[in-house]
Scaffold this motif. Structure first.
Motif, PDB file in Angstrom:
ATOM      1  N   SER A 188       0.773  -1.143   0.084  1.00 52.89           N
ATOM      2  CA  SER A 188       0.002   0.007  -0.012  1.00 52.89           C
ATOM      3  C   SER A 188       0.975   1.111   0.022  1.00 52.89           C
ATOM      4  O   SER A 188       0.201   2.462   0.048  1.00 52.89           O
ATOM      5  CB  SER A 188      -0.821   0.093   1.247  1.00 52.89           C
ATOM      6  N   ARG A 222      -3.737   2.725   0.394  1.00 55.38           N
ATOM      7  CA  ARG A 222      -5.164   2.425   1.209  1.00 55.38           C
ATOM      8  C   ARG A 222      -4.505   2.337   2.446  1.00 55.38           C
ATOM      9  O   ARG A 222      -3.512   1.937   2.906  1.00 55.38           O
ATOM     10  CB  ARG A 222      -5.641   1.094   0.489  1.00 55.38           C
ATOM     11  N   GLU A 223      -5.821   2.232   3.301  1.00 52.50           N
ATOM     12  CA  GLU A 223      -5.381   2.072   4.859  1.00 52.50           C
ATOM     13  C   GLU A 223      -4.893   0.655   5.175  1.00 52.50           C
ATOM     14  O   GLU A 223      -5.371  -0.142   4.305  1.00 52.50           O
ATOM     15  CB  GLU A 223      -6.596   2.469   5.558  1.00 52.50           C
ATOM     16  N   ASP A 224      -3.682   0.605   5.646  1.00 52.17           N
ATOM     17  CA  ASP A 224      -3.192  -0.604   6.021  1.00 52.17           C
ATOM     18  C   ASP A 224      -2.837  -0.550   7.537  1.00 52.17           C
ATOM     19  O   ASP A 224      -1.818   0.212   7.727  1.00 52.17           O
ATOM     20  CB  ASP A 224      -2.149  -0.982   5.034  1.00 52.17           C
ATOM     21  N   LYS A 225      -3.124  -1.435   8.427  1.00 51.71           N
ATOM     22  CA  LYS A 225      -2.733  -1.613   9.715  1.00 51.71           C
ATOM     23  C   LYS A 225      -1.116  -1.853   9.985  1.00 51.71           C
ATOM     24  O   LYS A 225      -0.696  -1.781  10.959  1.00 51.71           O
ATOM     25  CB  LYS A 225      -3.660  -2.410  10.665  1.00 51.71           C
ATOM     26  N   GLN A 272     -11.211 -13.704   3.661  1.00 51.68           N
ATOM     27  CA  GLN A 272     -11.808 -12.500   4.080  1.00 51.68           C
ATOM     28  C   GLN A 272     -13.280 -12.535   4.776  1.00 51.68           C
ATOM     29  O   GLN A 272     -13.469 -11.613   5.611  1.00 51.68           O
ATOM     30  CB  GLN A 272     -11.862 -11.880   2.615  1.00 51.68           C
ATOM     31  N   ARG A 283      -9.101 -10.895   8.989  1.00 53.03           N
ATOM     32  CA  ARG A 283      -8.081 -10.043   8.278  1.00 53.03           C
ATOM     33  C   ARG A 283      -6.781 -10.558   8.657  1.00 53.03           C
ATOM     34  O   ARG A 283      -5.584  -9.882   8.406  1.00 53.03           O
ATOM     35  CB  ARG A 283      -8.311  -8.421   8.520  1.00 53.03           C
ATOM     36  N   ALA A 320      -1.944  -9.690   0.851  1.00 53.66           N
ATOM     37  CA  ALA A 320      -1.707  -8.404   0.861  1.00 53.66           C
ATOM     38  C   ALA A 320      -2.811  -7.514  -0.119  1.00 53.66           C
ATOM     39  O   ALA A 320      -3.504  -6.441   0.312  1.00 53.66           O
ATOM     40  CB  ALA A 320      -0.397  -7.763   0.917  1.00 53.66           C
ATOM     41  N   TRP A 321      -2.643  -8.143  -1.339  1.00 55.01           N
ATOM     42  CA  TRP A 321      -3.515  -7.537  -2.394  1.00 55.01           C
ATOM     43  C   TRP A 321      -5.126  -7.519  -1.841  1.00 55.01           C
ATOM     44  O   TRP A 321      -5.860  -6.607  -2.261  1.00 55.01           O
ATOM     45  CB  TRP A 321      -3.535  -8.583  -3.611  1.00 55.01           C
ATOM     46  N   HIS A 322      -5.473  -8.570  -1.050  1.00 52.70           N
ATOM     47  CA  HIS A 322      -6.832  -8.721  -0.661  1.00 52.70           C
ATOM     48  C   HIS A 322      -6.892  -8.092   0.697  1.00 52.70           C
ATOM     49  O   HIS A 322      -8.182  -8.182   1.446  1.00 52.70           O
ATOM     50  CB  HIS A 322      -7.274  -9.985  -0.721  1.00 52.70           C
ATOM     51  N   GLY A 323      -6.037  -7.458   1.205  1.00 52.76           N
ATOM     52  CA  GLY A 323      -6.090  -6.646   2.687  1.00 52.76           C
ATOM     53  C   GLY A 323      -6.111  -7.780   3.949  1.00 52.76           C
ATOM     54  O   GLY A 323      -6.393  -7.529   4.860  1.00 52.76           O
ATOM     55  N   THR A 378      -3.372  -9.739   6.307  1.00 55.90           N
ATOM     56  CA  THR A 378      -1.975  -9.958   6.889  1.00 55.90           C
ATOM     57  C   THR A 378      -1.581 -11.369   7.101  1.00 55.90           C
ATOM     58  O   THR A 378      -2.272 -12.155   8.004  1.00 55.90           O
ATOM     59  CB  THR A 378      -1.752  -9.057   7.966  1.00 55.90           C
TER      60      THR A 378
END
Length: 600
Positions: free
Chosen positions: A2, A41-44, A335, A339, A480-483, A485
């Motif tokens: 991201s 994009r938001e990524d923790k 998903q 996550r 990672a592409w699908h959000g 971890t």
């Protein structure tokens, strides 16, 4: 995937400024340099921290973060970037990445002095790409993001493309793009006060087996280490998580650790591979044994072309490891539950050991016979196009390929399923230099200088796991592409270092993994303990056979259409299955269409 960053010295002449169109959204400017980045994009897993002229950018997972924070007098909620910046200060301007654990990219820059560090973790499930041009240094964990940065051409690297075509993924530091490199695992990129760039290797797996070890004590210590590692991974998971579960010992050991630690996954996900490799029954048994909800992902029925196009879109370059289809198929189910994803990746690498007893003698025989075997190989290569649909001739060409390897690293390359004869048949003459296997041996050896006894054998066995575009990166990149971890406890350096100290006679080979089975024999179902290793299989041969790939691989600039058609027909009719070749050809065709690369 991201974030993309840029680092540039102010004082250098003839350096171009980034236009407003390509400008990154956040920047820090100091006396000597400017650091800019943009998060898409938001990524923790991304955190940024600044202290005076120092900036730290972190992406990934840092294990034992809270313990390091407590040691530094920080709050337990301190971000990884805050922790690392304080650690850097406490070490008088130094960071020792060998002492850090996790999957990460770290950037530490001093914009007043001009110093810059880019660090990739030791095992490297997370890829790190970089390029340096007149606009400065760019870096990202996403190759597609980096390709959109200014000053980067679409020129193709011969070594990078040959790595993909012959090995399914590239050889560090090469990508398929001439201008973009990849930072190998356990390496750091450094820009000093004089703006000189250097890349240094900071750690390796020490294969130093100890003698006179007790099997039971080794098993007890293995269990203790793995419970500690899994606990550290779970501490970084802030919500529900899932686990990829097969009938193999690796993923089941991770599930057993979670159960023993009192934190079970939300779901165990298993990919159903039709035929003898179907592991869903045993995986379901294990999930029920530990009281975990189990879901099965069926063999994908969508058109292969659609999946190939998505693979190329995600990677930004060709990637053809067959198991990627299964991983992509599981993501929607994962998903739905979580996550975060735990995997058993890494178990095989930990059980490496010395090479075969007679490897040196066999290499000497091959070296002596090489003039004859080379002549035989050239003969089979020259007439192979006449026999594309003949199974026996294909086997003879593969045998000739194996016998011409003088050294073990060459043997490892030649074992890959696409032979020189096949490349010569399907690739137009103009592009044969881009698939030459000779290009690969030198960078493989240079990447990790094999000087110690048995190192060459160990390295060539470890390569598929340690290479950043290889097996480990696959799951992390797709997730990672699908959000999502990914955490892979068996890639932890504490486990790898300990297992490297255990002789093969005690720990077992990559197939047996005796120590893992012994360590958890009281908690795992007996069926799992006795299950043979099968690996993560994908019925790609069947998927290619039932898909319309003719239009995809025909008509592009690098393939010989007639010979490719013969191979497709032979595969679909069951005469000569060529799964690896045709899958790679599909990937290349999609890549040519999406990115319009320049072969020069």
């Amino acid at each position: 995937m991201s974030i993309v960053g840029n680092y540039k010295w102010h004082s250098l002449e003839n350096k171009k400024e980034i236009t407003e169109e390509n400008k990154l959204s956040h920047s820090f400017s100091g006396t000597c340099a400017r650091l800019a980045y943009q998060q898409f994009r938001e990524d923790k897993t991304v955190s940024i921290s600044q202290s005076e002229s120092l900036i730290c950018i972190f992406e990934g997972i840092l294990l034992k973060r809270t313990k390091i924070a407590a040691r530094l007098g920080l709050d337990y909620s301190a971000s990884p970037a805050q922790v690392l910046l304080n650690l850097y200060h406490s070490n008088a301007g130094k960071l020792y990445p060998k002492q850090l654990n996790g999957n990460f990219l770290i950037v530490i820059a001093d914009i007043n002095t001009g110093s810059f560090l880019l660090i990739r973790d030791r095992i490297s499930a997370k890829a790190v790409y970089y390029t340096r041009n007149e606009y400065g240094l760019f870096w990202s964990t996403s190759l597609p993001l980096l390709l959109d940065c200014p000053g980067i051409s679409r020129k193709v690297s011969k070594v990078g493309f040959s790595g993909f075509w012959n090995l399914e993924f590239g050889c560090p530091p090469h990508t398929v793009w001439h201008d973009i490199k990849v930072l190998p695992n356990a390496h750091l990129l450094c820009i000093g006060h004089s703006n000189d760039l250097s890349i240094n290797h900071y750690a390796h797996v020490p294969y130093t087996p100890k003698l006179n070890l007790n099997r039971d004590k080794v098993a007890q210590q293995t269990r203790k280490i793995l419970l500690e590692i899994v606990a550290d991974n779970l501490a970084e998971i802030s919500g529900p998580f899932a686990i990829l579960l097969t009938a193999g010992i690796d993923s089941n050991v991770i599930l057993a650790c979670c159960s023993e630690l009192g934190r079970k996954p939300e779901a165990a996900i298993t990919f159903r591979c039709p035929g003898e490799n179907d592991e869903t029954e045993l995986a379901a048994l294990s999930a029920k044994h530990f009281g975990v909800h189990h879901e099965i992902v069926e063999f994908p029925v969508s058109e292969l072309v659609d999946q190939v196009n998505q693979i190329v879109e995600i990677w930004g370059q060709p990637y053809a490891h067959s198991s990627v289809i299964g991983i992509m198929s599981m993501m929607p189910i994962i998903q739905k539950h979580a996550r975060y994803l735990l995997t058993g990746d890494g178990g095989g690498e930990a059980f490496l050991g010395p090479g075969k007893k007679y490897a040196k003698q066999w290499r000497q025989v091959r070296y002596t016979l090489s003039p004859l075997t080379l002549a035989a190989r050239e003969l089979t290569n020259s007439i192979y196009p006449l026999f594309c649909g003949n199974s026996l001739y294909r086997k003879l060409s593969y045998l000739a390929e194996l016998l011409t390897a003088k050294y073990e690293v060459e043997e490892w390359i030649n074992k890959r399923p696409i032979t020189r004869a096949e490349s010569r048949a399907v690739i137009k003459k103009k592009y044969l230099d881009f698939v030459d296997k000779k290009l690969l041996a030198e960078p493989i050896i240079a990447w990790k200088n094999p000087t110690a006894s048995e190192t060459e054998s160990l390295f060539t066995q470890a390569s598929p796991y340690l290479w950043n575009q290889g097996v480990y990166t696959k799951t992390c990149t797709v997730a990672a592409w699908h959000g999502v971890t990914v955490l892979s406890p068996l890639t932890d350096q504490r486990f790898l270092d300990y297992m490297a100290s255990i002789p093969l006679a005690i720990k077992g080979s990559t197939i047996q993994k005796v120590t893992l089975r012994r360590a958890f024999q009281d908690i795992l179902p007996i069926q799992i303990l006795n299950a043979p290793k099968k690996g993560f299989a994908t019925p790609l041969r069947r998927l290619i056979g039932q898909s319309d790939i003719q239009n995809l691989v025909e008509g592009n600039k690098i393939f010989n259409s007639d010979n490719m058609t013969s191979i497709i027909e032979a595969h679909k009719n069951g005469y000569v299955p060529r799964t690896a070749l045709l899958f790679s050809a599909c990937i290349v065709s999609s890549w040519l269409e999406q990115f319009n690369p320049d072969f020069g």
